[in-house]
Design a protein around this motif. Structure first.
Motif, PDB file in Angstrom:
ATOM      1  N   LEU A  14      63.715  91.055  55.973  1.00  0.00           N
ATOM      2  CA  LEU A  14      64.985  90.945  56.679  1.00  0.00           C
ATOM      3  C   LEU A  14      65.621  89.569  56.515  1.00  0.00           C
ATOM      4  O   LEU A  14      66.843  89.452  56.359  1.00  0.00           O
ATOM      5  CB  LEU A  14      64.781  91.259  58.164  1.00  0.00           C
ATOM      6  CG  LEU A  14      66.037  91.327  59.035  1.00  0.00           C
ATOM      7  CD1 LEU A  14      67.000  92.379  58.516  1.00  0.00           C
ATOM      8  CD2 LEU A  14      65.667  91.612  60.483  1.00  0.00           C
ATOM      9  N   PHE A  15      64.809  88.527  56.552  1.00  0.00           N
ATOM     10  CA  PHE A  15      65.345  87.160  56.520  1.00  0.00           C
ATOM     11  C   PHE A  15      65.008  86.403  55.233  1.00  0.00           C
ATOM     12  O   PHE A  15      65.459  85.271  55.049  1.00  0.00           O
ATOM     13  CB  PHE A  15      64.814  86.370  57.719  1.00  0.00           C
ATOM     14  CG  PHE A  15      65.165  86.966  59.043  1.00  0.00           C
ATOM     15  CD1 PHE A  15      66.466  86.952  59.524  1.00  0.00           C
ATOM     16  CD2 PHE A  15      64.188  87.571  59.832  1.00  0.00           C
ATOM     17  CE1 PHE A  15      66.793  87.522  60.749  1.00  0.00           C
ATOM     18  CE2 PHE A  15      64.508  88.126  61.061  1.00  0.00           C
ATOM     19  CZ  PHE A  15      65.805  88.107  61.515  1.00  0.00           C
ATOM     20  N   GLY A  16      64.225  87.015  54.361  1.00  0.00           N
ATOM     21  CA  GLY A  16      63.730  86.308  53.183  1.00  0.00           C
ATOM     22  C   GLY A  16      64.784  85.887  52.185  1.00  0.00           C
ATOM     23  O   GLY A  16      64.537  84.992  51.371  1.00  0.00           O
ATOM     24  N   HIS A  17      65.986  86.499  52.209  1.00  0.00           N
ATOM     25  CA  HIS A  17      67.044  86.136  51.254  1.00  0.00           C
ATOM     26  C   HIS A  17      67.858  84.926  51.720  1.00  0.00           C
ATOM     27  O   HIS A  17      68.665  84.398  50.948  1.00  0.00           O
ATOM     28  CB  HIS A  17      67.989  87.323  51.047  1.00  0.00           C
ATOM     29  CG  HIS A  17      67.368  88.461  50.292  1.00  0.00           C
ATOM     30  ND1 HIS A  17      67.281  88.487  48.919  1.00  0.00           N
ATOM     31  CD2 HIS A  17      66.789  89.604  50.729  1.00  0.00           C
ATOM     32  CE1 HIS A  17      66.692  89.602  48.539  1.00  0.00           C
ATOM     33  NE2 HIS A  17      66.382  90.296  49.618  1.00  0.00           N
ATOM     34  N   LEU A  18      67.659  84.493  52.945  1.00  0.00           N
ATOM     35  CA  LEU A  18      68.444  83.374  53.467  1.00  0.00           C
ATOM     36  C   LEU A  18      67.917  82.048  52.921  1.00  0.00           C
ATOM     37  O   LEU A  18      66.732  81.909  52.626  1.00  0.00           O
ATOM     38  CB  LEU A  18      68.376  83.356  54.992  1.00  0.00           C
ATOM     39  CG  LEU A  18      68.891  84.604  55.714  1.00  0.00           C
ATOM     40  CD1 LEU A  18      68.624  84.489  57.209  1.00  0.00           C
ATOM     41  CD2 LEU A  18      70.379  84.799  55.444  1.00  0.00           C
ATOM     42  N   ASP A  19      68.811  81.053  52.810  1.00  0.00           N
ATOM     43  CA  ASP A  19      68.349  79.736  52.391  1.00  0.00           C
ATOM     44  C   ASP A  19      67.690  79.038  53.580  1.00  0.00           C
ATOM     45  O   ASP A  19      67.816  79.449  54.740  1.00  0.00           O
ATOM     46  CB  ASP A  19      69.492  78.894  51.814  1.00  0.00           C
ATOM     47  CG  ASP A  19      70.668  78.747  52.777  1.00  0.00           C
ATOM     48  OD1 ASP A  19      70.442  78.682  54.004  1.00  0.00           O
ATOM     49  OD2 ASP A  19      71.818  78.690  52.306  1.00  0.00           O
ATOM     50  N   GLU A  20      66.967  77.984  53.294  1.00  0.00           N
ATOM     51  CA  GLU A  20      66.156  77.334  54.329  1.00  0.00           C
ATOM     52  C   GLU A  20      66.974  76.812  55.504  1.00  0.00           C
ATOM     53  O   GLU A  20      66.571  76.999  56.664  1.00  0.00           O
ATOM     54  CB  GLU A  20      65.337  76.196  53.719  1.00  0.00           C
ATOM     55  CG  GLU A  20      64.342  75.588  54.706  1.00  0.00           C
ATOM     56  CD  GLU A  20      63.382  74.626  54.056  1.00  0.00           C
ATOM     57  OE1 GLU A  20      62.691  73.885  54.772  1.00  0.00           O
ATOM     58  OE2 GLU A  20      63.295  74.625  52.811  1.00  0.00           O
ATOM     59  N   PRO A  21      68.128  76.158  55.286  1.00  0.00           N
ATOM     60  CA  PRO A  21      68.918  75.702  56.446  1.00  0.00           C
ATOM     61  C   PRO A  21      69.332  76.845  57.366  1.00  0.00           C
ATOM     62  O   PRO A  21      69.313  76.703  58.594  1.00  0.00           O
ATOM     63  CB  PRO A  21      70.133  75.028  55.800  1.00  0.00           C
ATOM     64  CG  PRO A  21      69.643  74.584  54.461  1.00  0.00           C
ATOM     65  CD  PRO A  21      68.715  75.672  54.021  1.00  0.00           C
ATOM     66  N   ALA A  22      69.707  77.982  56.773  1.00  0.00           N
ATOM     67  CA  ALA A  22      70.127  79.133  57.589  1.00  0.00           C
ATOM     68  C   ALA A  22      68.953  79.677  58.395  1.00  0.00           C
ATOM     69  O   ALA A  22      69.094  80.029  59.572  1.00  0.00           O
ATOM     70  CB  ALA A  22      70.714  80.224  56.694  1.00  0.00           C
ATOM     71  N   ILE A  23      67.768  79.746  57.767  1.00  0.00           N
ATOM     72  CA  ILE A  23      66.583  80.240  58.467  1.00  0.00           C
ATOM     73  C   ILE A  23      66.198  79.285  59.599  1.00  0.00           C
ATOM     74  O   ILE A  23      65.840  79.721  60.699  1.00  0.00           O
ATOM     75  CB  ILE A  23      65.407  80.428  57.492  1.00  0.00           C
ATOM     76  CG1 ILE A  23      65.727  81.531  56.486  1.00  0.00           C
ATOM     77  CG2 ILE A  23      64.131  80.785  58.254  1.00  0.00           C
ATOM     78  CD1 ILE A  23      64.636  81.772  55.469  1.00  0.00           C
ATOM     79  N   GLN A  24      66.275  77.995  59.345  1.00  0.00           N
ATOM     80  CA  GLN A  24      65.954  77.013  60.385  1.00  0.00           C
ATOM     81  C   GLN A  24      66.902  77.143  61.568  1.00  0.00           C
ATOM     82  O   GLN A  24      66.483  77.094  62.729  1.00  0.00           O
ATOM     83  CB  GLN A  24      66.019  75.603  59.805  1.00  0.00           C
ATOM     84  CG  GLN A  24      64.871  75.253  58.878  1.00  0.00           C
ATOM     85  CD  GLN A  24      64.997  73.866  58.311  1.00  0.00           C
ATOM     86  OE1 GLN A  24      66.085  73.267  58.319  1.00  0.00           O
ATOM     87  NE2 GLN A  24      63.904  73.318  57.816  1.00  0.00           N
ATOM     88  N   ASP A  25      68.185  77.321  61.269  1.00  0.00           N
ATOM     89  CA  ASP A  25      69.181  77.480  62.329  1.00  0.00           C
ATOM     90  C   ASP A  25      68.890  78.732  63.152  1.00  0.00           C
ATOM     91  O   ASP A  25      68.973  78.725  64.387  1.00  0.00           O
ATOM     92  CB  ASP A  25      70.576  77.558  61.702  1.00  0.00           C
ATOM     93  CG  ASP A  25      71.658  77.777  62.747  1.00  0.00           C
ATOM     94  OD1 ASP A  25      71.779  76.960  63.672  1.00  0.00           O
ATOM     95  OD2 ASP A  25      72.378  78.792  62.641  1.00  0.00           O
TER      96      ASP A  25
END
Length: 234
Positions: A15-26
């Motif tokens: 579900l979240f694996g395609h997001l870049d690291e800043p977006a996942i951290q947020d």
């Protein structure tokens, strides 16, 4: 679990694996962490769909209940995994129940929050499609097993699925510490507890596996694959 660890778990999910690291951290910083005791229902079939869950630690089972109170166990999930994603698609009541098989920790996001998040993160839609595709593939595979495999074959294939997801190699064989009763296994393959007990006993007598309470040691993976219809009979 620190923010960096939460980010790592989210990045390993479809579900979240395609997001870049800043977006996942947020996103990770906005989630609500909860602990659930063994046997606790995280949500029930028919509940309103308001949240999406990320399984951070532990093991859960997803099951449906008939009007007569009969249960069918659909799948077990272990961390890292997500569940409740259908709430993002149709907003209808929960189609299944989720119960903690052992103590678990989840990270919860409100559906409204993720909908708003998706407006500024196009990659999130890709992750949602991947997650839903996996769900459809799993249900399709399960439906075909009920049609094309007998109960012995379904039990063998279920054990092979557990080998792939949580098997641990040992000198004796591949160890499955399932945390599931034979009744749970029976509900996953559409049989009775007594029938599954007899099948496991038969596989044990033939040397396919060994039984140690809720632990199962797979000794002949090749024969188990053949019984599940994954390899042709000689």
């Amino acid at each position: 679990m620190k923010l960096g660890e939460l980010t790592t778990v989210l990045s390993k999910t479809e579900l979240f694996g395609h997001l870049d690291e800043p977006a996942i951290q947020d996103l990770a910083a906005k989630g609500i962490r909860r602990r659930h005791k063994k046997g606790e229902l995280i949500f029930r079939q028919g509940d309103e769909s308001r949240s999406i869950y990320v399984l951070l630690e532990g093991l859960v089972k997803i099951f449906v209940t008939s009007e007569r109170g009969e249960e069918m166990l659909l799948v077990t999930l272990q961390a890292p995994a997500t569940f409740g994603e259908l709430a993002l698609v149709d907003g209808l009541p929960r189609s299944a129940s989720v119960e903690a098989i052992e103590p678990v920790e989840t990270l919860t996001f409100a559906v409204t929050e993720l909908v708003e998040f998706s407006k500024n993160n196009g990659r999130f839609s890709t992750g949602l499609l991947d997650s839903l595709a996996s769900l459809i593939r799993r249900l399709t595979d399960q439906a075909s097993d009920f049609v094309f495999l007998d109960l012995h074959g379904r039990v063998a294939k279920l054990l092979l699925n557990f080998v792939d997801t949580r098997g641990e190699n040992s000198e004796e064989g591949i160890v499955l510490d399932l945390h599931l009763t034979q009744g749970d296994l029976a509900r996953m393959v559409g049989g009775s507890r007594q029938s599954v007990n007899q099948i496991l006993g038969s596989l044990s007598n033939r040397g396919y596996l060994a039984l140690y309470g809720r632990k199962i040691v797979i000794k002949r993976l090749d024969l188990l694959r053949r019984r599940a219809g994954l390899e042709p009979f000689a």
